[in-house]
Write a protein that holds these residues in place. Sequence first.
Motif, short mmCIF file in Angstrom:
data_model
loop_
_atom_site.label_atom_id
_atom_site.label_comp_id
_atom_site.label_asym_id
_atom_site.label_seq_id
_atom_site.Cartn_x
_atom_site.Cartn_y
_atom_site.Cartn_z
N VAL A 63 10.43 -0.69 -7.78
CA VAL A 63 10.08 0.59 -7.13
C VAL A 63 9.30 1.46 -8.11
O VAL A 63 8.25 2.02 -7.78
CB VAL A 63 11.35 1.34 -6.65
CG1 VAL A 63 11.00 2.74 -6.15
CG2 VAL A 63 12.07 0.56 -5.56
N ASN A 64 9.80 1.57 -9.32
CA ASN A 64 9.16 2.39 -10.35
C ASN A 64 7.73 1.91 -10.63
O ASN A 64 6.80 2.72 -10.71
CB ASN A 64 10.00 2.35 -11.63
CG ASN A 64 9.80 3.56 -12.50
OD1 ASN A 64 9.41 4.61 -12.03
ND2 ASN A 64 10.07 3.40 -13.77
N ALA A 65 7.54 0.61 -10.76
CA ALA A 65 6.22 0.05 -11.05
C ALA A 65 5.24 0.29 -9.90
O ALA A 65 4.09 0.66 -10.11
CB ALA A 65 6.33 -1.45 -11.33
N VAL A 66 5.72 0.10 -8.67
CA VAL A 66 4.85 0.30 -7.50
C VAL A 66 4.44 1.76 -7.39
O VAL A 66 3.27 2.06 -7.14
CB VAL A 66 5.57 -0.17 -6.21
CG1 VAL A 66 4.80 0.25 -4.97
CG2 VAL A 66 5.74 -1.69 -6.22
N LYS A 67 5.37 2.66 -7.59
CA LYS A 67 5.07 4.09 -7.46
C LYS A 67 4.21 4.60 -8.61
O LYS A 67 3.58 5.65 -8.51
CB LYS A 67 6.36 4.91 -7.32
CG LYS A 67 7.10 4.60 -6.03
CD LYS A 67 6.21 4.79 -4.81
CE LYS A 67 6.90 4.44 -3.51
NZ LYS A 67 6.07 4.72 -2.34
N ALA A 68 4.15 3.84 -9.71
CA ALA A 68 3.29 4.23 -10.85
C ALA A 68 1.82 3.89 -10.59
O ALA A 68 0.95 4.36 -11.30
CB ALA A 68 3.77 3.53 -12.12
N ILE A 69 1.57 3.07 -9.56
CA ILE A 69 0.18 2.75 -9.20
C ILE A 69 -0.36 3.95 -8.46
O ILE A 69 -0.08 4.17 -7.29
CB ILE A 69 0.11 1.48 -8.31
CG1 ILE A 69 0.70 0.28 -9.06
CG2 ILE A 69 -1.33 1.21 -7.88
CD1 ILE A 69 0.88 -0.96 -8.21
#
Length: 124
Positions: A63-69
């Motif tokens: 979730v964190n990685a996706v939202k960092a895009i």
Amino acid sequence: MRILIAEDEPLMLKTLELKLKKEGYDVLGCPDGRDALNKISHFMPDMVITDIMLPYASGLEIVNAVKAIGEKNIPVIVLSAMGQENTVEEAFTLGADDYVTKPFSLTELAMRIKRLARSSVKTA
């Protein structure tokens, strides 16, 4: 629409892939969190469905990685077993858009995907 699924239970992953392909989606299944994190930037999905408990990297890390895009608002649906309420709250804090408690109905999940897909198109 491209959907990346991170699910470590092989039967669940295959079932989700078959159902979503039948619904007309381009689907990429990942058997663990590390694989999902590696493929997110290459596959550039329009949506991510992730289990919370995964080997190598958790659903929260995904979730964190996706939202960092930053350039693309990618909706994330979190799958969780009963009794993981605190983790689900943390997922929402990180930016998850929806969650489904296991066991769940494939039809309900398909409806949630369509709803999120419509709302993400409106905000794009």
